[in-house]
Design a protein around this motif. Structure first.
Motif, mmCIF file in Angstrom:
data_model
loop_
_atom_site.group_PDB
_atom_site.id
_atom_site.type_symbol
_atom_site.label_atom_id
_atom_site.label_comp_id
_atom_site.label_asym_id
_atom_site.label_seq_id
_atom_site.Cartn_x
_atom_site.Cartn_y
_atom_site.Cartn_z
ATOM 1 N N LEU A 24 -15.095 12.404 5.752
ATOM 2 C CA LEU A 24 -13.495 12.758 5.926
ATOM 3 C C LEU A 24 -12.958 14.484 5.268
ATOM 4 N N LEU A 25 -13.548 14.137 3.596
ATOM 5 C CA LEU A 25 -12.578 14.768 3.168
ATOM 6 C C LEU A 25 -13.434 16.119 3.481
ATOM 7 N N GLN A 26 -14.058 16.855 3.518
ATOM 8 C CA GLN A 26 -13.904 18.103 4.547
ATOM 9 C C GLN A 26 -13.375 17.917 5.302
ATOM 10 N N LEU A 27 -13.457 17.307 6.221
ATOM 11 C CA LEU A 27 -12.826 17.813 7.295
ATOM 12 C C LEU A 27 -11.086 17.818 7.111
ATOM 13 N N LEU A 28 -10.903 17.216 6.781
ATOM 14 C CA LEU A 28 -9.341 17.038 6.465
ATOM 15 C C LEU A 28 -9.316 18.012 5.099
ATOM 16 N N GLN A 29 -9.772 18.347 4.139
ATOM 17 C CA GLN A 29 -9.643 20.230 3.778
ATOM 18 C C GLN A 29 -9.850 21.362 4.586
ATOM 19 N N SER A 30 -10.391 21.371 5.907
ATOM 20 C CA SER A 30 -10.861 21.464 6.871
ATOM 21 C C SER A 30 -9.280 22.943 7.085
ATOM 22 N N LEU A 31 -8.868 21.311 7.911
ATOM 23 C CA LEU A 31 -7.143 21.182 8.839
ATOM 24 C C LEU A 31 -6.004 21.391 8.016
ATOM 25 N N LEU A 32 -6.036 21.053 6.699
ATOM 26 C CA LEU A 32 -5.176 20.906 5.314
ATOM 27 C C LEU A 32 -4.882 22.232 4.917
ATOM 28 N N THR A 33 -3.850 22.231 3.951
ATOM 29 C CA THR A 33 -3.252 22.999 3.351
ATOM 30 C C THR A 33 -3.747 21.933 2.062
ATOM 31 N N PRO A 34 -3.946 23.025 0.837
ATOM 32 C CA PRO A 34 -4.028 21.597 -0.188
ATOM 33 C C PRO A 34 -2.713 20.913 -0.144
ATOM 34 N N ALA A 35 -1.607 21.858 -0.276
ATOM 35 C CA ALA A 35 -0.421 21.233 -0.225
ATOM 36 C C ALA A 35 -0.302 20.128 0.432
ATOM 37 N N GLU A 36 -0.691 20.409 1.995
ATOM 38 C CA GLU A 36 -0.877 18.708 2.648
ATOM 39 C C GLU A 36 -1.578 17.846 2.497
ATOM 40 N N LEU A 37 -2.828 17.824 2.108
ATOM 41 C CA LEU A 37 -3.691 17.113 1.720
ATOM 42 C C LEU A 37 -3.288 16.329 0.200
ATOM 43 N N HIS A 38 -2.759 16.827 -0.493
ATOM 44 C CA HIS A 38 -1.661 16.487 -1.805
ATOM 45 C C HIS A 38 -1.004 15.477 -1.080
ATOM 46 N N GLU A 39 0.049 15.915 -0.525
ATOM 47 C CA GLU A 39 0.976 14.974 -0.124
ATOM 48 C C GLU A 39 1.251 14.016 0.867
ATOM 49 N N ILE A 40 -0.041 13.769 1.701
ATOM 50 C CA ILE A 40 -0.140 12.500 2.838
ATOM 51 C C ILE A 40 -0.754 11.929 1.892
ATOM 52 N N PRO A 41 -1.434 11.069 0.676
ATOM 53 C CA PRO A 41 -2.048 10.209 0.049
ATOM 54 C C PRO A 41 -0.501 9.555 -0.226
ATOM 55 N N LYS A 42 0.384 10.460 -1.110
ATOM 56 C CA LYS A 42 2.272 9.997 -0.915
ATOM 57 C C LYS A 42 2.895 9.580 0.093
ATOM 58 N N ARG A 43 2.897 9.482 1.126
ATOM 59 C CA ARG A 43 3.463 9.280 2.336
ATOM 60 C C ARG A 43 2.452 7.967 2.283
ATOM 61 N N LEU A 44 1.456 7.907 2.078
ATOM 62 C CA LEU A 44 0.854 6.059 2.399
ATOM 63 C C LEU A 44 1.477 5.893 1.578
ATOM 64 N N GLN A 45 1.256 6.188 -0.196
ATOM 65 C CA GLN A 45 1.776 5.593 -0.985
ATOM 66 C C GLN A 45 3.494 4.869 -1.078
ATOM 67 N N ILE A 46 4.796 5.610 -0.012
ATOM 68 C CA ILE A 46 5.911 5.397 -0.014
ATOM 69 C C ILE A 46 6.015 4.108 0.854
ATOM 70 N N LEU A 47 4.549 4.303 1.964
ATOM 71 C CA LEU A 47 4.830 2.983 2.802
ATOM 72 C C LEU A 47 4.533 2.794 2.537
ATOM 73 N N LYS A 48 3.731 2.384 1.628
ATOM 74 C CA LYS A 48 3.192 0.558 2.112
ATOM 75 C C LYS A 48 4.083 -0.015 0.205
ATOM 76 N N ARG A 49 4.684 0.830 -0.637
ATOM 77 C CA ARG A 49 6.210 0.595 -1.634
ATOM 78 C C ARG A 49 7.114 -0.238 -1.053
ATOM 79 N N LEU A 50 7.106 0.679 0.024
ATOM 80 C CA LEU A 50 8.202 0.358 0.860
ATOM 81 C C LEU A 50 7.935 -1.105 1.227
ATOM 82 N N GLN A 51 7.163 -1.511 1.583
ATOM 83 C CA GLN A 51 6.265 -2.584 2.459
ATOM 84 C C GLN A 51 6.540 -3.541 1.566
ATOM 85 N N ALA A 52 6.019 -3.288 0.426
ATOM 86 C CA ALA A 52 6.861 -4.275 -0.744
ATOM 87 C C ALA A 52 7.712 -4.416 -1.332
#
Length: 81
Positions: A24-52
């Motif tokens: 999955l990581l290899q696929l994501l690295q093929s699809l996304l730029t390094p910046a995009e791959l860095h930002e997506i986990p932040k978006r997930l953390q945003i949603l989790k923290r908002l829900q909390a």
């Protein structure tokens, strides 16, 4: 649930077909730029923290993102309720 266009459906099917985290990581690295791959986990953390129930400004400061990014996540959560 919204009807997805065929390309989005294909993307989701491809992601789900990954055999393990490394594949999955290899696929994501093929699809996304390094910046995009860095930002997506932040978006997930945003949603989790908002829900909390964490304050938006605190989330923005701790994750190093703009308040608009956190607000977008908050709107998405409200829309999905």
């Amino acid at each position: 649930m919204n009807t997805l266009d065929p390309h989005t459906q294909e993307l989701l099917d491809t992601l789900l077909a990954a055999q393990d985290r490394q594949a999955l990581l290899q696929l994501l690295q093929s699809l996304l730029t390094p910046a995009e791959l860095h930002e997506i986990p932040k978006r997930l953390q945003i949603l989790k923290r908002l829900q909390a129930g964490e304050p938006q400004r605190k989330i923005a400061e701790e994750l190093g993102v703009g308040i608009a990014t956190v607000s977008r996540g908050a709107r998405a959560l409200k829309r999905d309720l």
